[in-house]
Design an enzyme around this catalytic site. Structure first.
Site: not given
Ligand code: GLU
Length: 477
Positions: A252-254, A468
């Site tokens: 997932s992109k998170r 990130r």
């Protein structure tokens, strides 16, 4: 029978690795059998779909070299290939289902459905429609609809018995009909849901094999029921294992970059991407790990797909990419790739106006612009916490930025600035103080070219990945 497969992305965000992965398997299967590979845009969710996302998905699939035979851009005999342009087709098909008694109008208000959900939750019952409007006689339902009362159309589902879904990789999967919801087929706005549009289009477009992610297995009973209601033969179903993060959670992109544009900007070669995505669920008969798309097509066999949870590990991808760069490109071609990647005129023309006034010698450009030609920058916690904010404040600011960036569909200097100002306001921080650590995260240095412009040029994917990474560097700080 001519094999026809398709990739059917919903254009609701960045072009996703998972789309390329599924497209690759559909492509290989169709090519292996001398068939056709179709691209269809599933944009029935009007609120979430957008044209920019569609363009990016097409661009990314083209970059990978997965060419389709029919699609919204190239046309074909079964168009239109964009579901938003096929509304009358779906309405006709819903009318057929209503007429045959396989579907019914439902007038339940959102409030009633919400109350029902709450009650089901409280009693630990499976969530789903309770069949309330099935009791309305057809002529009364028609009258109410004609009088303008809002309604949706739902499919009927037997309340007992079993549905057997045959998956060509898993064999038979048995579902109790009692667990299958009376799915909405046509929404109150007259547009179809995914389920209806998907089934109607796969049939009308002559799709023979549906190869898609395993997250769609629970939808298969509804789809098979629709095929039988229409009196159509269902295509073969084949559900691929989901890609996973190294910690085995769903990709997932998170957690990790998932946008194909990120990988393109990082300088991965399309050949290596396809090779790696192929390895995720498939292997060459001789076990060779490095193979071309053509070799994959030549040797492709659905039965060689393995169902273990494939881990998308970027370290391994980088290793494979390195092999492709070293072993498969001659120097001439290597230079050509570098040029296409970032030493091209467009990219330089974006950077030039930001730098011209800041150099004395052209050689100053190297250190000033290195971050435009880099991937992740590995900033140290000390370099990030050099300003007025402490580590906890910077972490919150980075979190808020990541959340906003995620939701952005238009990425340019002004939108970046507006969102970042929004974050500072939201957190009660001075913009200047907040931009300091961000500057280090994005450029790796404390000062240089203007930040908003730099982020606009770097693009959303690299910017997000750098923030990130900086956020993670502060985790321990
Ligand atoms: N539009 C769906 C998606 O975004 C397609 C699923 C399918 O292949 O049936 O994945």
């Amino acid at each position: 029978m001519t094999v026809r497969t398709r990739i059917a992305p919903s254009p609701t965000g960045d072009p996703h690795l998972g789309t390329a992965y599924v497209a690759l398997f559909n492509y290989c299967f169709a090519r292996r059998h001398g068939g056709q590979f179709i691209l269809r845009i599933e944009d029935t969710d009007q609120e979430r779909s957008n044209r920019r996302s569609e363009e990016m998905i097409l661009e990314s699939l083209r970059w990978l070299g997965l060419h389709w035979d029919e699609g919204p851009d190239v046309g074909g005999p079964h168009g239109p290939y964009r579901q938003s342009e096929r509304a009358p087709i779906y309405r006709e098909h819903v009318a057929l289902l209503l007429e045959a008694g396989h579907a019914f109008r439902c007038f339940c208000t959102p409030e009633r459905l919400e109350a029902l959900r709450q009650q089901q939750r409280a009693q630990n019952l499976p969530l789903g429609y309770d069949g309330h409007c099935l009791a309305i006689p057809v002529d009364e339902a028609e009258r109410r609809a004609a009088a303008g009362e809002p309604f949706v159309v739902r499919m009927k589902v037997p309340r007992s018995g079993e549905c057997v879904v045959h998956d060509c990789l898993r064999g038979d999967i048995v579902f109790d009909y009692a667990q299958v919801d009376m799915q909405v087929l046509l929404k109150a706005d007259g547009l179809p849901t995914y389920h209806l549009a998907n089934v109607v289009d796969d049939h009308l477009m002559g799709i023979t094999h549906i190869i898609r992610g395993e997250e769609w297995i629970p939808s298969a009973p509804k789809h098979l029921l629709l095929y039988s209601y229409f009196g159509w033969t269902a295509p073969e179903l084949c559900h691929l294992p989901l890609l996973r993060n190294p910690d085995r959670s769903k990709l997932s992109k998170r957690k990790n970059p998932t946008s194909l544009r990120f990988f393109q900007r990082m300088g991965y070669l399309p050949e290596a991407m396809l090779n790696f995505l192929g390895l995720m669920a498939w292997s060459m008969p001789d076990g060779e790990e490095k193979f071309t798309l053509e070799e994959m097509v030549r040797n492709f066999d659905l039965q060689r797909i393995s169902l273990g949870g494939p881990v998308f590990d970027m370290t391994k991808l980088s290793w494979l990419n390195g092999r492709w760069i070293r072993e498969n490109l001659d120097v001439e071609e290597f230079a050509r790739r570098v040029q296409a990647w970032a030493l091209n005129r467009d990219y330089l023309m974006a950077i030039a106006p930001l730098t011209q006034q800041r150099v004395e010698r052209l050689s100053d450009l190297g250190p000033l612009t290195a971050f435009f030609f880099s991937g992740l920058l590995d900033p140290t916690p000390e370099s990030l916490v050099a300003g007025k904010l402490d580590a906890a404040q910077i972490r919150s600011a980075f979190d808020a930025m990541l959340a906003r960036i995620d939701a952005m569909t238009v990425w340019n200097r002004d939108t970046v600035e507006a969102e970042l100002r929004g974050v500072a306001d939201e957190l009660g921080l001075k913009l200047r103080d907040m931009l300091k650590p961000l500057y280090v995260a994005i450029t790796g240095r404390p000062a240089g070219v203007p930040l908003f412009d730099a982020m606009a040029i770097l693009g959303k994917d690299i910017s997000r990945a750098r923030i990130r990474q900086a956020r993670e560097a502060l985790e321990a700080a």
